[in-house]
Scaffold this active site. Structure first.
Site, PDB file in Angstrom:
ATOM      1  N   SER A   1      55.599  -5.378  72.174  1.00 21.31           N
ATOM      2  CA  SER A   1      54.877  -6.168  71.175  1.00 21.31           C
ATOM      3  C   SER A   1      54.914  -7.661  71.522  1.00 21.31           C
ATOM      4  CB  SER A   1      55.478  -5.882  69.798  1.00 21.31           C
ATOM      5  OG  SER A   1      54.535  -6.131  68.819  1.00 21.31           O
TER       6      SER A   1
ATOM      7  N   LYS B   1      54.474  -9.348  75.285  1.00 22.74           N
ATOM      8  CA  LYS B   1      53.802 -10.575  75.766  1.00 22.74           C
ATOM      9  C   LYS B   1      54.833 -11.396  76.550  1.00 22.74           C
ATOM     10  CE  LYS B   1      51.657 -10.982  71.144  1.00 22.74           C
ATOM     11  NZ  LYS B   1      50.684  -9.948  71.039  1.00 22.74           N
TER      12      LYS B   1
ATOM     13  N   TRP C   1      45.111  -2.350  66.721  1.00 22.44           N
ATOM     14  CA  TRP C   1      45.302  -3.798  66.559  1.00 22.44           C
ATOM     15  C   TRP C   1      45.597  -4.450  67.914  1.00 22.44           C
ATOM     16  CZ3 TRP C   1      44.480  -7.796  63.571  1.00 22.44           C
ATOM     17  CH2 TRP C   1      45.355  -8.879  63.520  1.00 22.44           C
TER      18      TRP C   1
ATOM     19  N   HIS D   1      52.434   1.864  67.258  1.00 21.61           N
ATOM     20  CA  HIS D   1      52.884   0.651  67.943  1.00 21.61           C
ATOM     21  C   HIS D   1      54.404   0.729  68.091  1.00 21.61           C
ATOM     22  CE1 HIS D   1      52.650  -3.695  68.744  1.00 21.61           C
ATOM     23  NE2 HIS D   1      53.649  -3.889  67.905  1.00 21.61           N
TER      24      HIS D   1
HETATM   25  C1  GCU Z   1      51.905  -8.802  64.970  1.00 18.89           C
HETATM   26  C2  GCU Z   1      51.090  -9.625  65.921  1.00 18.89           C
HETATM   27  C3  GCU Z   1      51.101  -9.048  67.317  1.00 18.89           C
HETATM   28  C4  GCU Z   1      52.517  -8.827  67.785  1.00 18.89           C
HETATM   29  C5  GCU Z   1      53.245  -8.003  66.754  1.00 18.89           C
HETATM   30  C6  GCU Z   1      54.732  -7.819  67.008  1.00 18.89           C
HETATM   31  O1  GCU Z   1      51.298  -7.573  64.761  1.00 18.89           O
HETATM   32  O2  GCU Z   1      49.806  -9.703  65.402  1.00 18.89           O
HETATM   33  O3  GCU Z   1      50.445  -9.925  68.213  1.00 18.89           O
HETATM   34  O4  GCU Z   1      52.523  -8.227  69.039  1.00 18.89           O
HETATM   35  O5  GCU Z   1      53.177  -8.644  65.504  1.00 18.89           O
HETATM   36  O6  GCU Z   1      55.343  -8.531  67.764  1.00 18.89           O
HETATM   37  O7  GCU Z   1      55.290  -6.951  66.360  1.00 18.89           O
END
Ligand code: GCU
Length: 450
Positions: free
Chosen positions: A263, A267, A354, A420
């Protein structure tokens, strides 16, 4: 009466933050058309013709663009002291060596310091093990069932306060880190709560207690310059400090430390893998928008919504791309390219629209020409010639791989059935991918190279 209803609606709307009012697109027919920036076209107009030009000229250009306009510039390493305060050579039923290490990071300008609690397991029967460095959302004692893992105060995201651990500690509730299976496969795992590096408060104020504050004078703001490092850079920088230690640990194979995150930490794993080439392999799970998903593909989360909801994760310059996505000098295929020729595995979930799994797949394809320079393959082997692959119509012509069947090339890709998350079965793929690249072993089940 009507006027009052309208006024009430306007008032209500103004109370809801802008990003909460965002309506993501989930309709493939509405993602729009796009042409991606060419990773092989240098700023002086010349085309990269070989790996030397890529490594010496074009790769540094793209890295600078990411530093200047997306994640911000990180400082060099500060003074660090790693204190290995626990060594148990009979951990996990005798199968593992457990170490608990406190890494203290010292400010170069003040008396501030930050402590990272690192938990390391390596196989008991191996001299030096390839090791996953995993950024976790939780403290170590919640990640694994081992009763000897220390409890320590953690940051509470609701109150923004450092709180002592609860009297009744719940251990090992997470299915994200199957340590026994990882050890049985001959791999080590190092865990750290990313909030140790910098607490992730929803309002972005966690910088006050994290590594960015180490480099700020009293009263100085973290975002004073347009390319100041954001939270993603801070978490990535912390991973480099842990790697500094792991490279000295006699139970870790220093040539085989894998960077892994999910998540926002996916990144982070990508950005860290791009900057720190001491990681020979990178695994990014559901990294989504501003991770591996193409930003120019309007699907799920967007740069515009992210810059409103998570500005603190990026440098101030990033905010200018809100509503101006086609002007962004980079897109995620370039972030992926920065990892070339090192292997990269992208894990995604069918219910995680998402994050736009399809956008991650297309970025992996569009990074193909860079991987090809090195004689490596990405997720497809029938790349069109020249830069045609940078076109949405060409990218959209590639069917996605079936669910739960990973592509195992130099870039690996999988969409698991589910949400996710890092699922226990994803670990079989991660281990296979590492086994394949480190030891030339055949993966268990995969889409063969064409
Ligand atoms: C949110 C955000 C995402 C991220 C995620 C997370 O959903 O929009 O970009 O990856 O949080 O880190 O859980």
């Amino acid at each position: 009466m009507k006027k009052i209803t309208l006024l009430a609606a306007i008032l209500l709307a103004s109370l809801v933050p802008a990003h909460a009012r965002f309506h993501p697109n989930y309709d493939e027919s509405k993602v729009g058309t796009y042409t991606l920036p060419d990773p092989l076209l240098m700023s002086d107009g010349r085309r990269v013709a070989n790996t030397n030009q890529w490594l010496a000229l074009r790769r540094p250009e793209i890295l600078s663009l990411y530093k200047e306009y997306i994640y911000g510039k990180s400082p060099p390493a500060c003074k660090a002291v790693a204190r290995v305060w626990d060594v148990d050579t009979h951990a996990l039923g005798g199968h593992a060596i457990r170490k608990q290490i406190n890494i203290e990071l010292f400010s170069p300008i003040s008396t501030n310091r930050v402590v990272l609690h690192v938990l390391l397991y390596t196989p008991a029967d191996k001299e030096r093990a390839p090791t996953f460095l995993c950024l976790s959302f939780d403290p170590n004692y919640r990640d694994v069932p081992d009763p000897l893992v220390a409890v320590y105060p953690t940051w509470n995201r609701k109150t923004d306060k450092l709180v002592p651990p609860p009297r009744k500690v719940v251990r090992g509730k997470s299915h994200n880190w199957p340590v026994n299976e990882i050890i049985a496969d001959g791999y080590g795992i190092a865990l750290v709560d990313y909030n140790d590096i910098e607490p992730d408060f929803a309002d972005g104020s966690g910088w006050r207690y994290g590594v960015r504050a180490l480099f700020l004078k009293p009263g100085q703001a973290p975002n004073a310059v347009p390319d100041a490092w954001g939270a993603i850079s801070a978490w990535a920088w912390g991973a480099s400090r842990i790697l500094d230690y792991l490279l000295t640990d006699t139970n870790v194979d220093p040539a085989r430390v894998i960077m892994l995150g999910h998540s926002r930490l996916g990144k982070t794993a990508l950005w860290e893998g791009a900057q720190d080439s001491r990681f020979p392999l990178v695994i990014a799970s559901s990294s989504g928008e501003m991770g591996a998903s193409l930003s120019r593909r309007n699907y799920g989360e967007t740069v515009t919504s992210m810059s409103k909801a998570f500005p603190y994760q990026f440098c101030p310059n990033f905010l200018q791309w809100s509503n101006r996505i086609p002007s962004m000098p980079v897109d995620s295929h370039m972030l992926v390219s920065l990892i070339a020729p090192r292997p990269l595995y992208l894990n995604t979930g069918s219910l995680d629209q998402w994050s736009d799994p399809r956008g991650e797949f297309e970025a992996a394809i569009a990074a193909g020409p860079v991987y090809r320079l090195f004689g490596e393959e990405t997720v497809v082997s029938n790349l069109p010639p020249g830069n045609a692959v940078l076109n949405s119509s060409v990218l959209e012509s590639f069917p996605p791989p079936p669910l739960d069947v990973p592509v195992m090339h130099d870039i690996g890709f999988q969409t698991h059935t589910g949400k996710h998350d890092i699922l226990p079965q994803d670990w079989r793929r991660f281990l296979d991918f590492a086994d394949m690249h480190f030891y030339g072993k055949q993966p268990h089940r995969y889409l063969p190279r064409k």
